[in-house]
Design a protein around this motif. Structure first.
Motif, mmCIF file in Angstrom:
data_model
loop_
_atom_site.group_PDB
_atom_site.id
_atom_site.type_symbol
_atom_site.label_atom_id
_atom_site.label_comp_id
_atom_site.label_asym_id
_atom_site.label_seq_id
_atom_site.Cartn_x
_atom_site.Cartn_y
_atom_site.Cartn_z
ATOM 1 N N ASP A 26 1.702 -67.344 14.357
ATOM 2 C CA ASP A 26 1.535 -66.732 15.677
ATOM 3 C C ASP A 26 2.294 -67.542 16.720
ATOM 4 O O ASP A 26 2.324 -68.772 16.687
ATOM 5 C CB ASP A 26 0.059 -66.650 16.078
ATOM 6 C CG ASP A 26 -0.684 -65.516 15.383
ATOM 7 O OD1 ASP A 26 -0.061 -64.770 14.601
ATOM 8 O OD2 ASP A 26 -1.898 -65.376 15.621
ATOM 9 N N ILE A 27 2.890 -66.826 17.657
ATOM 10 C CA ILE A 27 3.635 -67.436 18.758
ATOM 11 C C ILE A 27 3.013 -66.943 20.056
ATOM 12 O O ILE A 27 2.931 -65.734 20.289
ATOM 13 C CB ILE A 27 5.125 -67.052 18.700
ATOM 14 C CG1 ILE A 27 5.735 -67.515 17.378
ATOM 15 C CG2 ILE A 27 5.878 -67.611 19.904
ATOM 16 C CD1 ILE A 27 7.072 -66.888 17.074
ATOM 17 N N LEU A 72 -1.405 -76.686 15.161
ATOM 18 C CA LEU A 72 -1.000 -76.200 16.479
ATOM 19 C C LEU A 72 0.220 -76.984 16.941
ATOM 20 O O LEU A 72 0.226 -78.219 16.919
ATOM 21 C CB LEU A 72 -2.139 -76.385 17.494
ATOM 22 C CG LEU A 72 -1.804 -76.081 18.964
ATOM 23 C CD1 LEU A 72 -1.425 -74.617 19.155
ATOM 24 C CD2 LEU A 72 -2.972 -76.454 19.865
ATOM 25 N N TYR A 73 1.249 -76.250 17.344
ATOM 26 C CA TYR A 73 2.440 -76.831 17.948
ATOM 27 C C TYR A 73 2.424 -76.428 19.419
ATOM 28 O O TYR A 73 2.540 -75.245 19.735
ATOM 29 C CB TYR A 73 3.720 -76.324 17.278
ATOM 30 C CG TYR A 73 3.736 -76.512 15.786
ATOM 31 C CD1 TYR A 73 3.625 -77.775 15.218
ATOM 32 C CD2 TYR A 73 3.845 -75.419 14.936
ATOM 33 C CE1 TYR A 73 3.637 -77.946 13.846
ATOM 34 C CE2 TYR A 73 3.867 -75.578 13.562
ATOM 35 C CZ TYR A 73 3.754 -76.844 13.025
ATOM 36 O OH TYR A 73 3.761 -77.008 11.667
ATOM 37 N N HIS A 74 2.263 -77.397 20.298
ATOM 38 C CA HIS A 74 2.117 -77.141 21.725
ATOM 39 C C HIS A 74 3.374 -77.620 22.452
ATOM 40 O O HIS A 74 3.598 -78.809 22.595
ATOM 41 C CB HIS A 74 0.870 -77.879 22.232
ATOM 42 C CG HIS A 74 0.606 -77.717 23.692
ATOM 43 N ND1 HIS A 74 -0.279 -78.539 24.352
ATOM 44 C CD2 HIS A 74 1.072 -76.847 24.623
ATOM 45 C CE1 HIS A 74 -0.330 -78.185 25.624
ATOM 46 N NE2 HIS A 74 0.492 -77.164 25.810
ATOM 47 N N GLU A 93 12.068 -74.257 13.239
ATOM 48 C CA GLU A 93 11.167 -74.722 12.177
ATOM 49 C C GLU A 93 9.710 -74.662 12.622
ATOM 50 O O GLU A 93 8.817 -74.409 11.818
ATOM 51 C CB GLU A 93 11.542 -76.140 11.753
ATOM 52 C CG GLU A 93 12.887 -76.205 11.050
ATOM 53 C CD GLU A 93 13.330 -77.623 10.775
ATOM 54 O OE1 GLU A 93 12.464 -78.512 10.614
ATOM 55 O OE2 GLU A 93 14.550 -77.849 10.738
ATOM 56 N N TYR A 94 9.483 -74.907 13.894
ATOM 57 C CA TYR A 94 8.126 -74.809 14.423
ATOM 58 C C TYR A 94 7.680 -73.354 14.521
ATOM 59 O O TYR A 94 6.649 -72.973 13.976
ATOM 60 C CB TYR A 94 8.036 -75.435 15.821
ATOM 61 C CG TYR A 94 8.056 -76.933 15.838
ATOM 62 C CD1 TYR A 94 6.918 -77.670 15.506
ATOM 63 C CD2 TYR A 94 9.196 -77.631 16.218
ATOM 64 C CE1 TYR A 94 6.933 -79.055 15.540
ATOM 65 C CE2 TYR A 94 9.215 -79.014 16.260
ATOM 66 C CZ TYR A 94 8.080 -79.714 15.920
ATOM 67 O OH TYR A 94 8.084 -81.082 15.959
ATOM 68 N N ILE A 95 8.467 -72.531 15.211
ATOM 69 C CA ILE A 95 7.997 -71.171 15.484
ATOM 70 C C ILE A 95 7.985 -70.273 14.256
ATOM 71 O O ILE A 95 7.253 -69.292 14.237
ATOM 72 C CB ILE A 95 8.758 -70.492 16.644
ATOM 73 C CG1 ILE A 95 10.229 -70.308 16.322
ATOM 74 C CG2 ILE A 95 8.575 -71.255 17.936
ATOM 75 C CD1 ILE A 95 10.968 -69.445 17.330
ATOM 76 N N PHE A 96 8.770 -70.616 13.259
ATOM 77 C CA PHE A 96 8.745 -69.827 12.031
ATOM 78 C C PHE A 96 8.030 -70.580 10.912
ATOM 79 O O PHE A 96 8.153 -70.237 9.743
ATOM 80 C CB PHE A 96 10.162 -69.423 11.609
ATOM 81 C CG PHE A 96 10.835 -68.532 12.621
ATOM 82 C CD1 PHE A 96 10.309 -67.284 12.924
ATOM 83 C CD2 PHE A 96 11.976 -68.952 13.291
ATOM 84 C CE1 PHE A 96 10.915 -66.470 13.874
ATOM 85 C CE2 PHE A 96 12.589 -68.143 14.237
ATOM 86 C CZ PHE A 96 12.054 -66.898 14.533
ATOM 87 N N VAL A 102 2.362 -72.593 20.683
ATOM 88 C CA VAL A 102 2.137 -72.231 22.080
ATOM 89 C C VAL A 102 3.283 -72.831 22.882
ATOM 90 O O VAL A 102 3.599 -74.013 22.739
ATOM 91 C CB VAL A 102 0.796 -72.784 22.614
ATOM 92 C CG1 VAL A 102 0.643 -72.488 24.097
ATOM 93 C CG2 VAL A 102 -0.366 -72.204 21.848
ATOM 94 N N ILE A 103 3.882 -72.008 23.736
ATOM 95 C CA ILE A 103 5.018 -72.462 24.534
ATOM 96 C C ILE A 103 4.693 -72.258 26.010
ATOM 97 O O ILE A 103 4.697 -71.127 26.508
ATOM 98 C CB ILE A 103 6.306 -71.697 24.171
ATOM 99 C CG1 ILE A 103 6.540 -71.739 22.662
ATOM 100 C CG2 ILE A 103 7.503 -72.251 24.946
ATOM 101 C CD1 ILE A 103 7.443 -70.651 22.151
#
Length: 152
Positions: A26-27, A72-74, A93-96, A102-103
């Motif tokens: 999820d993005i 979680l990648y913030h 690599e993070y978003i896929f 979360v951006i």
């Protein structure tokens, strides 16, 4: 979907619900002026992802990683001057990847955002005596159809 919240706790409750049902990949694009509660939203989301760590804004790091039910990648791209900076740290690599991304300030790198994403905008409702916010939540792509079910 639109929500009017009266305080930080209500902002975090909406985000918590989203985090409880979030899936790998999820993005979430999070926008709003300074001081509207974006980081508090991420704190609520992290709680829904069962993350125990203290959540801080990655303003100077660009990205913070947290472990929970789902990683979680913030991201905070407020200080990014060029989208190439984000690509250089392995943004794709993070978003896929396998986590929830979360951006904050995603409007600064809109050309890098996939068509399928969740959009959250937090807007201050002008009133000297109140701390109300409007949260506008939209989703793009069939994979996010679950959202309409959790906020009924």
């Amino acid at each position: 979907m639109e929500f009017t919240v009266k305080n930080v706790e209500e902002t975090m409750a909406i985000a918590y619900k989203l985090g409880k049902f979030a899936n790998s990949g999820d993005i979430i694009c999070l926008n709003g002026d300074l001081g509207t509660g974006k980081t508090h939203f991420v704190k609520g989301l992290a709680k829904g992802l069962e993350i125990k760590e203290h959540i801080t804004s990655p303003t100077f790091n660009i990205v913070n990683e947290y472990d929970g039910r789902i990683k979680l990648y913030h991201f905070d791209v407020y200080r990014v001057n060029d989208p190439d900076e984000i690509e250089a740290i392995g943004f794709d690599e993070y978003i896929f990847g396998e986590g929830v991304t979360v951006i904050e300030w995603s409007n600064y790198i809109k050309e890098l955002i996939p068509k399928e994403h969740i959009s959250v905008e937090i807007i201050k409702i002008p009133n000297k005596n109140l701390n109300y916010r409007k949260i506008i939540l939209n989703y793009f792509g069939e994979k996010y159809n679950y959202i309409k079910e959790i906020f009924i």
